[in-house]
Write an enzyme that holds these catalytic residues in place. Sequence first.
Site, PDB file in Angstrom:
ATOM      1  N   GLU A 161       0.776  -1.235   0.000  1.00  0.00           N
ATOM      2  CA  GLU A 161       0.000   0.000   0.000  1.00  0.00           C
ATOM      3  C   GLU A 161       0.814   1.295   0.000  1.00  0.00           C
ATOM      4  O   GLU A 161       0.698   2.123   0.923  1.00  0.00           O
ATOM      5  CB  GLU A 161      -0.959  -0.004   1.198  1.00  0.00           C
ATOM      6  CG  GLU A 161      -2.024  -1.081   1.096  1.00  0.00           C
ATOM      7  CD  GLU A 161      -3.091  -0.981   2.175  1.00  0.00           C
ATOM      8  OE1 GLU A 161      -2.904  -0.210   3.145  1.00  0.00           O
ATOM      9  OE2 GLU A 161      -4.124  -1.673   2.063  1.00  0.00           O
ATOM     10  N   GLU A 272      -5.781  -8.072  -0.261  1.00  0.00           N
ATOM     11  CA  GLU A 272      -6.487  -7.856   0.998  1.00  0.00           C
ATOM     12  C   GLU A 272      -7.974  -7.694   0.727  1.00  0.00           C
ATOM     13  O   GLU A 272      -8.377  -6.939  -0.156  1.00  0.00           O
ATOM     14  CB  GLU A 272      -5.970  -6.612   1.726  1.00  0.00           C
ATOM     15  CG  GLU A 272      -4.575  -6.734   2.302  1.00  0.00           C
ATOM     16  CD  GLU A 272      -4.189  -5.539   3.160  1.00  0.00           C
ATOM     17  OE1 GLU A 272      -5.122  -4.824   3.640  1.00  0.00           O
ATOM     18  OE2 GLU A 272      -2.985  -5.303   3.365  1.00  0.00           O
TER      19      GLU A 272
END
Length: 351
Positions: A161, A272
Amino acid sequence: MKSLILFVLSLCLYVTASFAQSSVLPFGVALCGAEFGTENLPGLYNKNYIYPQKSEIEYFADKGVALMQLPFRWERIQHELYGPLDVEELTRIKKFLHDCDSTGVAVILNMHNFGRYKTNGIENIIGSLNVPITAFKDVWKKLSSELSGFTNIYGLDIMNEPHDMGPYSWYTTAQEVISAIRQVNVEVPIMVQGESYSNAVNWTKFNDNLKNLYDPSNRIVYNAHCYFDNDNSGRYQFSYDASGVNAQTGVEKVKPFIEWLKDNGKRGFIGEFGVPKDDARWLPMLDNFLKYLTANDISGSYWAAGQWWKSYPLSLHPIGGSDQPQMTVYAKYLQNNTNPIIALSTTVASR
């Protein structure tokens, strides 16, 4: 003859467009702990952070999970930029790989640093003067070389991320690291997440240029994240009703990324996703989401599990030997899990 040529060209275009959709890949689980304790870096093992135990791997393997994701911190594997890899931390990573291998499970290694490296309590963005791209290349070149003998690595996820990178180009950074890894390991797949927290719903807005990344081994896997709450963060700060969602919200949020994969002939993964366990209405949404991924031959890794995260609302970790509610849905998509390394080799070789 002209008709035959046109037919062959059309077939080639079809195959190219179907790049990411040619074989079903295994679903997995992230086993957390090694990335904990970010206020204490590198920190003390078993106090500030832990690594998964083999019993955890075996529990999920028995459920049909064939892929484990291991988040870890850059500051722990390399205490100083350009320095040697920490021997003890490297040993822990290798033990996890061995434990998974002996259980028949593949591994994604995920550097969980959000596009940064912390020194003296201060986070510096990769590409800045304090954390040059060359330092990021250095750690991945050393790590991928050390791990080149393992055959159960499903992917090296170079950075979790990245976000708010400012003037520092994530595209340039990712390309440099891909090239560095290929100097020492030409076989391992390389996972690339996107800017703005790798969010699936905003992928084309922030990460369309990643389609131009070049890997001489043609083994890039694009890794997007997808949560179903109103701000896509995975924090689920509001109730189901207050979030303004419905049973198809997960499908709607992941669709832009999957369409991008199809349009650009790329291979993808949802690194995720997850839902809270405190309201059963989230479960049909998870079911529809997984059904949609499966229909498009895309897999992913549930976030998350781990012995220090049993109270986490999204946790898939068993408590007292009992499965979490989310497992009742997830188990349906684990029954036909294929050997991840075979699936990976077949998929890459066919492209």
